[in-house]
Design an enzyme around this catalytic site. Structure first.
Site, PDB file in Angstrom:
ATOM      1  N   ASP A  48       3.579  62.098 -27.496  1.00  0.00           N
ATOM      2  CA  ASP A  48       3.260  63.505 -27.633  1.00  0.00           C
ATOM      3  C   ASP A  48       4.299  64.288 -26.812  1.00  0.00           C
ATOM      4  OD1 ASP A  48       1.581  65.880 -27.871  1.00  0.00           O
ATOM      5  OD2 ASP A  48       1.115  65.549 -25.757  1.00  0.00           O
ATOM      6  N   ASP A  50       3.991  68.252 -25.479  1.00  0.00           N
ATOM      7  CA  ASP A  50       3.474  69.179 -24.466  1.00  0.00           C
ATOM      8  C   ASP A  50       2.525  68.482 -23.501  1.00  0.00           C
ATOM      9  OD1 ASP A  50       4.614  71.740 -25.293  1.00  0.00           O
ATOM     10  OD2 ASP A  50       3.415  71.473 -27.094  1.00  0.00           O
TER      11      ASP A  50
HETATM   12  O1  C5P Z   1       2.889  68.654 -28.124  1.00  0.00           O
HETATM   13  P1  C5P Z   1       1.384  68.758 -28.218  1.00  0.00           P
HETATM   14  O2  C5P Z   1       0.818  68.064 -29.431  1.00  0.00           O
HETATM   15  O3  C5P Z   1       0.723  68.374 -26.948  1.00  0.00           O
HETATM   16  O4  C5P Z   1       1.113  70.340 -28.414  1.00  0.00           O
HETATM   17  C1  C5P Z   1      -0.154  70.879 -28.462  1.00  0.00           C
HETATM   18  C2  C5P Z   1      -0.514  71.726 -27.252  1.00  0.00           C
HETATM   19  O5  C5P Z   1      -0.136  73.069 -27.483  1.00  0.00           O
HETATM   20  C3  C5P Z   1      -2.018  71.758 -27.089  1.00  0.00           C
HETATM   21  O6  C5P Z   1      -2.425  70.884 -26.050  1.00  0.00           O
HETATM   22  C4  C5P Z   1      -2.383  73.225 -26.799  1.00  0.00           C
HETATM   23  O7  C5P Z   1      -2.967  73.421 -25.516  1.00  0.00           O
HETATM   24  C5  C5P Z   1      -1.068  73.957 -26.872  1.00  0.00           C
HETATM   25  N1  C5P Z   1      -1.157  75.199 -27.690  1.00  0.00           N
HETATM   26  C6  C5P Z   1      -0.734  76.390 -27.144  1.00  0.00           C
HETATM   27  N2  C5P Z   1      -0.789  77.544 -27.886  1.00  0.00           N
HETATM   28  C7  C5P Z   1      -1.242  77.523 -29.162  1.00  0.00           C
HETATM   29  C8  C5P Z   1      -1.661  76.302 -29.734  1.00  0.00           C
HETATM   30  C9  C5P Z   1      -1.594  75.153 -28.959  1.00  0.00           C
HETATM   31  O8  C5P Z   1      -0.307  76.413 -25.980  1.00  0.00           O
HETATM   32  N3  C5P Z   1      -1.264  78.637 -29.853  1.00  0.00           N
HETATM   33 MG    MG Z   2       0.004  67.337 -25.381  1.00  0.00          MG
END
Ligand code: C5P
Ligand code: MG
Length: 299
Positions: A48, A50
């Site tokens: 993954d 983030d």
């Molecule tokens: O790379 P990863 O799959 O971890 O990315 C998803 C992350 O992005 C989620 O854990 C969520 O907290 C974050 N997110 C965000 N803003 C959004 C949608 C998701 O920060 N609008």
């Molecule tokens: Mg993540």
């Protein structure tokens, strides 16, 4: 139990770090032995992005996700920033709420991503400014990222970065860090720009944190190419990341490493139940790097 721990700690001393928790050290030892015996040319890494490859906190402050890099940037109007913040404040607590089931959270997560992408598209973001925005952001890869990427590259081990973040931003982060090597492949949400380079939509099927299995199954070609690598090292920070390897063909071994960054006490048991190794508030790549060193014969 103690005997197992001792043997495992001899194999990989970093597994005795205080931040490391394991439900079943014997399984970890068996899987690692079996993967090491099969050789690093049978291994693939699926990670993954983030809060797994990037830091969760630095100096007590939250670090940004791909979305947050854009949300907090000069490309977004102050009104829209407020709306995106409101979404974050509403939906992030739901994402990490251990009292709700994945089934209950899933439609709410789709709602979050959909609303946020709609707002981003309204901002007419210009493609050629993304690099500047990443440069000016507080995004940080975890300590030890250089070794992680370089070692995988040197040993030609494929790294799939599977992210529900934004592919264009993620790629820019690793490009600027100098680690976007040819063995790195990315599955993520990519932006669609019109001929004048303005963001008009997001491409393809939305990837959110709870549909990575579907995303994996849409990319059978990638896993077909890697069918000679049935040993998987999986890295994630969400329980949704556990399905990232569902497309792997004829899997022999999988070792799942989970970063537990937030709401540690509430979520510890569920992470222990599903990840083989749980790293509690560890902002480094020390343990994954030690495992990679072991799997490549410490070379
Ligand atoms: O790379 P990863 O799959 O971890 O990315 C998803 C992350 O992005 C989620 O854990 C969520 O907290 C974050 N997110 C965000 N803003 C959004 C949608 C998701 O920060 N609008
Ligand atoms: Mg993540």
């Amino acid at each position: 139990m103690r005997q197992i721990d001792n043997r495992l700690n001899k194999m990989i001393p970093e597994l005795s770090n205080p931040c490391v928790l394991m439900r079943d050290p014997q399984r970890v030892q068996d899987v690692l032995r079996s993967m090491e015996r099969a050789g690093s040319n049978t291994v693939q890494v699926i990670s993954d992005f983030d809060m797994t490859l990037t830091r969760f906190k630095y100096n007590g402050q939250r670090c940004p996700t791909c979305h947050n890099i854009l949300d907090n940037s000069k490309l977004i109007s102050s009104e829209c920033k407020g709306q995106l913040k409101e979404l974050l404040n509403t939906y992030y607590p739901i994402e990490i709420d251990s009292s709700r089931s994945i089934e209950e959270k899933l439609p709410l997560m789709v709602e979050w991503w959909t609303k946020a992408h709609e707002l981003l598209v309204q901002q007419e973001i210009k493609k050629d400014l993304l690099a500047v925005v990443v440069e000016e952001s507080d995004a940080m890869l975890r300590d030890g990222y250089e070794f992680f990427f370089k070692h995988l590259h040197e040993h030609t081990i494929p790294l799939l970065i599977f992210s529900a973040g934004i592919g264009d931003i993620l790629e820019e982060v690793i490009r600027q860090a100098g680690v976007f090597y040819p063995n790195v492949k990315v599955f993520s949400n990519y932006m669609h720009f019109d001929e004048s380079g303005v963001l008009r939509a997001f491409k393809g099927v939305l990837i959110h944190i709870y549909n990575k299995r579907e995303g994996a199954l849409l990319n059978t070609g990638h896993f077909q190419e890697l069918r000679t690598r049935p040993n998987v090292l999986l890295l994630g920070d969400s329980l949704g990341d556990l399905t990232m390897a569902d497309g792997v063909q004829d899997m022999e071994n999988i070792l799942k490493i989970g970063f537990l960054n937030d709401k540690v006490e509430e979520r510890k048991q569920s992470y222990l139940d599903s990840y083989d190794i749980v790293l509690v508030t560890d902002e480094t790549m020390e343990v994954p790097n030690a495992i990679l060193r072991y799997l490549t014969g410490n070379k």
